[in-house]
Design an enzyme around this catalytic site. Structure first.
Site, short mmCIF file in Angstrom:
data_model
loop_
_atom_site.label_atom_id
_atom_site.label_comp_id
_atom_site.label_asym_id
_atom_site.label_seq_id
_atom_site.Cartn_x
_atom_site.Cartn_y
_atom_site.Cartn_z
CB CYS A 190 67.28 9.24 13.72
SG CYS A 190 67.14 10.31 15.15
CG HIS A 191 71.54 10.81 16.10
ND1 HIS A 191 70.26 11.15 16.48
CD2 HIS A 191 72.33 11.82 16.52
CE1 HIS A 191 70.28 12.32 17.10
NE2 HIS A 191 71.53 12.74 17.15
#
Length: 179
Positions: A112-113
């Protein structure tokens, strides 16, 4: 079924990690026999997750970063969430910890991030990877070759896009640890 008995994994996170991106890979790896330590910033005995749109549950910290040594682990996992990796990439000790895994040629997995840390550490340069779609420009500017795939494995670097990819992400980590 992959047996990870005797393998140890560090999951580097702080407050604001995406709940499922820490807890689900942790449970999956532990179910295969790995020992998984949640590593957080010094002074943190627990960290609180972000569960989709609000604060989630707290998770016990197994080791504070100042007492963690990359040499004690076989792999590193970087969960996402917007708050978590944005804070960690500004911490010199966290950046050094991630770089130590790469220097030791150990698997580094980010979802994800989480790949923001790969840009910060220089590990994205020249590598194929994926992430949450809004990081595409950041990772491309850091020299990475971004692609929209559920999991991308480039040598010892493992990346995924979002919580829907956790099964493939966890399998890729397990495969890397087993090889």
């Amino acid at each position: 079924m992959t047996d990870l008995t005797g393998k140890t994994v560090a999951m580097l996170a702080t407050d604001g990690f995406e709940q499922s991106e820490l807890t689900e890979p942790k449970h999956r790896l532990e179910a295969l026999g790995a020992k998984v330590d949640v590593v957080a910033l010094d002074g943190q005995d627990s960290i609180r997750g972000w569960d989709k749109k609000d604060w989630g549950e707290s998770v016990k910290v197994d080791r504070q970063l100042g007492k963690a040594n990359a040499g004690d682990y076989d792999a590193l996992v970087l969960p996402g969430g917007v708050i978590n990796p944005d804070h960690l990439r500004r911490e010199a000790a966290a950046v050094a910890f991630v770089k130590a895994f790469a220097a030791d040629d150990k698997p580094v997995a980010a979802i994800c991030h989480g790949p923001w840390m790969l840009a910060e550490t220089g590990l994205a340069k020249g590598r194929r990877l994926t992430s949450w779609s809004s990081l595409k420009t950041d990772l491309t500017n850091a020299g990475g070759r971004w692609e929209d795939s559920e999991v991308v494995v480039d040598g010892k670097l493992i990346t995924s896009r979002n919580p829907d990819d956790i099964p493939a992400f966890s399998k890729a980590i397990a495969d890397a640890l087993a090889s």
